[in-house]
Design a protein around this motif. Structure first.
Motif, PDB file in Angstrom:
ATOM      1  N   SER A 279     -67.811  15.850 135.889  1.00  0.00           N
ATOM      2  CA  SER A 279     -66.422  15.434 135.772  1.00  0.00           C
ATOM      3  C   SER A 279     -66.375  14.012 135.261  1.00  0.00           C
ATOM      4  N   GLU A 280     -65.464  13.743 134.349  1.00  0.00           N
ATOM      5  CA  GLU A 280     -65.305  12.390 133.826  1.00  0.00           C
ATOM      6  C   GLU A 280     -64.129  11.664 134.480  1.00  0.00           C
ATOM      7  N   THR A 281     -63.656  12.184 135.618  1.00  0.00           N
ATOM      8  CA  THR A 281     -62.616  11.466 136.347  1.00  0.00           C
ATOM      9  C   THR A 281     -63.209  10.206 136.966  1.00  0.00           C
ATOM     10  N   GLN A 282     -62.397   9.188 137.152  1.00  0.00           N
ATOM     11  CA  GLN A 282     -62.900   7.952 137.746  1.00  0.00           C
ATOM     12  C   GLN A 282     -63.352   8.182 139.183  1.00  0.00           C
ATOM     13  N   GLN A 283     -62.707   9.117 139.858  1.00  0.00           N
ATOM     14  CA  GLN A 283     -63.097   9.423 141.241  1.00  0.00           C
ATOM     15  C   GLN A 283     -64.543   9.896 141.308  1.00  0.00           C
ATOM     16  N   HIS A 284     -64.905  10.812 140.411  1.00  0.00           N
ATOM     17  CA  HIS A 284     -66.272  11.326 140.434  1.00  0.00           C
ATOM     18  C   HIS A 284     -67.266  10.294 139.906  1.00  0.00           C
ATOM     19  N   LYS A 285     -66.855   9.507 138.927  1.00  0.00           N
ATOM     20  CA  LYS A 285     -67.729   8.427 138.474  1.00  0.00           C
ATOM     21  C   LYS A 285     -68.029   7.473 139.634  1.00  0.00           C
ATOM     22  N   ASN A 286     -67.003   7.151 140.402  1.00  0.00           N
ATOM     23  CA  ASN A 286     -67.207   6.236 141.523  1.00  0.00           C
ATOM     24  C   ASN A 286     -68.137   6.834 142.585  1.00  0.00           C
ATOM     25  N   GLN A 287     -68.080   8.152 142.758  1.00  0.00           N
ATOM     26  CA  GLN A 287     -69.022   8.803 143.676  1.00  0.00           C
ATOM     27  C   GLN A 287     -70.452   8.580 143.198  1.00  0.00           C
ATOM     28  N   SER A 288     -70.665   8.706 141.885  1.00  0.00           N
ATOM     29  CA  SER A 288     -71.992   8.443 141.318  1.00  0.00           C
ATOM     30  C   SER A 288     -72.394   6.996 141.522  1.00  0.00           C
ATOM     31  N   PHE A 289     -71.462   6.085 141.247  1.00  0.00           N
ATOM     32  CA  PHE A 289     -71.770   4.660 141.364  1.00  0.00           C
ATOM     33  C   PHE A 289     -72.073   4.269 142.815  1.00  0.00           C
ATOM     34  N   GLU A 290     -71.400   4.930 143.777  1.00  0.00           N
ATOM     35  CA  GLU A 290     -71.661   4.647 145.191  1.00  0.00           C
ATOM     36  C   GLU A 290     -73.071   5.081 145.583  1.00  0.00           C
ATOM     37  N   ILE A 291     -73.459   6.276 145.146  1.00  0.00           N
ATOM     38  CA  ILE A 291     -74.813   6.763 145.454  1.00  0.00           C
ATOM     39  C   ILE A 291     -75.847   5.835 144.831  1.00  0.00           C
TER      40      ILE A 291
ATOM     41  N   HIS B 122     -75.539   2.716 144.192  1.00  0.00           N
ATOM     42  CA  HIS B 122     -75.592   1.471 144.946  1.00  0.00           C
ATOM     43  C   HIS B 122     -76.435   1.646 146.203  1.00  0.00           C
ATOM     44  N   GLN B 123     -76.249   2.764 146.909  1.00  0.00           N
ATOM     45  CA  GLN B 123     -77.051   3.034 148.101  1.00  0.00           C
ATOM     46  C   GLN B 123     -78.541   2.992 147.794  1.00  0.00           C
ATOM     47  N   VAL B 124     -78.922   3.664 146.691  1.00  0.00           N
ATOM     48  CA  VAL B 124     -80.344   3.844 146.389  1.00  0.00           C
ATOM     49  C   VAL B 124     -80.929   2.641 145.658  1.00  0.00           C
ATOM     50  N   TYR B 125     -80.272   2.200 144.582  1.00  0.00           N
ATOM     51  CA  TYR B 125     -80.870   1.185 143.718  1.00  0.00           C
ATOM     52  C   TYR B 125     -80.636  -0.244 144.209  1.00  0.00           C
ATOM     53  N   CYS B 126     -79.574  -0.460 144.971  1.00  0.00           N
ATOM     54  CA  CYS B 126     -79.265  -1.809 145.456  1.00  0.00           C
ATOM     55  C   CYS B 126     -79.661  -2.005 146.920  1.00  0.00           C
ATOM     56  N   GLU B 127     -79.193  -1.105 147.793  1.00  0.00           N
ATOM     57  CA  GLU B 127     -79.403  -1.302 149.220  1.00  0.00           C
ATOM     58  C   GLU B 127     -80.793  -0.879 149.675  1.00  0.00           C
ATOM     59  N   GLU B 128     -81.331   0.186 149.063  1.00  0.00           N
ATOM     60  CA  GLU B 128     -82.614   0.719 149.523  1.00  0.00           C
ATOM     61  C   GLU B 128     -83.794   0.167 148.726  1.00  0.00           C
ATOM     62  N   LEU B 129     -83.733   0.286 147.416  1.00  0.00           N
ATOM     63  CA  LEU B 129     -84.868  -0.114 146.584  1.00  0.00           C
ATOM     64  C   LEU B 129     -84.804  -1.559 146.120  1.00  0.00           C
ATOM     65  N   HIS B 130     -83.623  -2.139 146.172  1.00  0.00           N
ATOM     66  CA  HIS B 130     -83.416  -3.545 145.778  1.00  0.00           C
ATOM     67  C   HIS B 130     -83.808  -3.803 144.318  1.00  0.00           C
TER      68      HIS B 130
ATOM     69  N   ASP C  23     -70.168  -6.394 145.903  1.00  0.00           N
ATOM     70  CA  ASP C  23     -69.121  -6.394 146.928  1.00  0.00           C
ATOM     71  C   ASP C  23     -68.372  -5.065 146.985  1.00  0.00           C
ATOM     72  N   ASP C  24     -68.192  -4.435 145.825  1.00  0.00           N
ATOM     73  CA  ASP C  24     -67.450  -3.161 145.800  1.00  0.00           C
ATOM     74  C   ASP C  24     -68.350  -1.959 146.082  1.00  0.00           C
ATOM     75  N   ARG C  25     -69.651  -2.202 146.242  1.00  0.00           N
ATOM     76  CA  ARG C  25     -70.642  -1.149 146.536  1.00  0.00           C
ATOM     77  C   ARG C  25     -70.673  -0.066 145.461  1.00  0.00           C
ATOM     78  N   LEU C  26     -70.422  -0.466 144.220  1.00  0.00           N
ATOM     79  CA  LEU C  26     -70.521   0.420 143.059  1.00  0.00           C
ATOM     80  C   LEU C  26     -71.555  -0.168 142.105  1.00  0.00           C
ATOM     81  N   GLU C  27     -72.621   0.570 141.822  1.00  0.00           N
ATOM     82  CA  GLU C  27     -73.657   0.085 140.908  1.00  0.00           C
ATOM     83  C   GLU C  27     -73.343   0.589 139.504  1.00  0.00           C
ATOM     84  N   THR C  28     -73.010  -0.320 138.617  1.00  0.00           N
ATOM     85  CA  THR C  28     -72.670   0.039 137.240  1.00  0.00           C
ATOM     86  C   THR C  28     -73.344  -0.943 136.293  1.00  0.00           C
ATOM     87  N   ASP C  29     -73.419  -0.569 135.024  1.00  0.00           N
ATOM     88  CA  ASP C  29     -73.912  -1.475 133.993  1.00  0.00           C
ATOM     89  C   ASP C  29     -73.242  -1.138 132.674  1.00  0.00           C
ATOM     90  N   GLU C  30     -73.659  -1.821 131.614  1.00  0.00           N
ATOM     91  CA  GLU C  30     -72.985  -1.664 130.316  1.00  0.00           C
ATOM     92  C   GLU C  30     -73.179  -0.279 129.708  1.00  0.00           C
TER      93      GLU C  30
END
Length: 245
Positions: A22-34, A36-44, A50-57
Motif C-alpha cells: 500500500s502506498e498510503t501514508q499510514q502503511h508507509k509509517n508502519q514500515s518506518f516505525e518497524i 526505527h525499532q530495528v535499525y535505530c533502537e536495536e542495531l543502532h 523523535d518521531d520514531r520513524l526511520e526514513t531517508d532520501e
C-alpha cells in the motif's frame, strides 16, 4: 519444538500471515516505525528520531511492502524496493557501494533506469523473531511472548524474511523490473539460496551497516529456482498482492 516441514510452509504462512502492499501514508509509517525499532533502537545503525520513524532520501522513490500477522493485525516485517525513473534517482548501491561491484556487466547504470531496483531495509520486529535464546527469561533480543502466539505460529515466524523477499519478487514481476540489487550479510544470502532464491554475489564483503556484500537477483529466475513449497508460497503471495497493486 519441532520445525514445520517444507511441505507445510506455504499453508502455515498463509494461515497466519499476509503480505500488504500500500502506498498510503499510514502503511508507509508502519514500515518506518518497524525500521526505527530495528535499525535505530536495536542495531543502532541510524540515530534515533523523535518521531520514531526511520526514513531517508530514497523513500521518495521506493515501494514499501509489509507482512501482517492476521489475528493480532500487528505488522511482522517490512521491506522496501527502491526504484528509479531517471538518472538523478540513484540506488544506494550506486551512490555508496559501486566500487564493491566486481562485475562490470552488472553495474546498475548498464540497464534502463525503469528496469532496476534495490531491495533494502528489510526489518522484522523482535517479537516476531525466533532464536534459541528465546526460551530463556531475560533474552534481550528476539523475545517472543508465548502467551500471545501459538506454537504453530511460532514455527512459521522464521519464514517472515523469506515472505518479504518473495513479496518483493512478486511486486517486481508485476512492475516488469528485471534487475535487482541488494546489500546483505553473506549468511542471510546463504539462507535465501537454501530455499532457492538466486542471490548471486557480485563483489566482496565490505563494511556497510555491518559486514555486507553486493548481490544481484533476476526476478524472473526466482520461481524456477525455488524449492517446491516455496513456489507455492510465492503463488499464494501473488494471489494476495494482485488486487493490492
Amino acid at each position: 519444538m519441532t520445525e514445520i516441514s517444507e511441505e507445510s510452509i506455504s499453508s502455515h504462512f498463509s494461515d497466519y500471515l499476509r503480505p500488504v502492499f500500500s502506498e498510503t501514508q499510514q502503511h508507509k509509517n508502519q514500515s518506518f516505525e518497524i525500521r526505527h525499532q530495528v535499525y535505530c533502537e536495536e542495531l543502532h545503525f541510524e540515530p534515533e528520531r523523535d518521531d520514531r520513524l526511520e526514513t531517508d532520501e530514497f523513500d521518495k522513490h521506493a515501494l514499501h511492502c509489509l507482512i501482517q500477522h492476521k489475528s493480532s493485525e500487528l505488522f511482522a516485517g517490512t521491506v522496501r524496493l527502491i526504484v528509479s525513473d531517471n538518472p538523478s534517482q540513484l540506488l544506494p548501491i550506486e551512490l555508496y557501494c559501486k566500487e564493491a561491484i566486481q562485475r562490470p556487466d552488472l553495474f546498475p547504470d548498464n540497464f534502463a533506469r525503469n528496469d532496476i531496483c534495490e531491495i533494502s531495509r528489510l526489518a522484522v520486529p523482535a517479537q516476531f523473531r525466533r532464536r534459541k535464546m528465546d526460551n530463556y527469561e531475560g533474552a534481550a533480543i528476539g523475545m517472543i511472548n508465548k502467551e500471545i502466539y501459538s506454537e504453530t505460529e511460532l514455527r512459521c515466524f522464521p519464514f517472515i524474511a523469506v515472505g518479504l523477499y518473495l513479496s518483493a519478487t512478486s511486486i517486481l514481476l508485476k512492475k516488469n523490473i528485471n534487475h535487482c540489487f541488494v546489500m546483505v550479510e553473506p549468511r542471510l544470502a546463504r539462507s535465501m539460496r537454501f530455499v532457492g532464491l538466486p542471490f548471486e554475489q557480485i563483489g566482496p564483503v565490505i563494511d556497510y551497516h555491518g559486514k555486507r556484500a553486493p548481490y544481484y537477483i533476476q526476478p524472473k529466475q526466482v520461481e524456477q529456482n525455488l524449492k517446491q513449497d516455496f513456489k507455492a508460497l510465492l503463488q499464494n503471495i501473488d494471489i494476495e498482492l494482485q488486487p493490492q497493486i
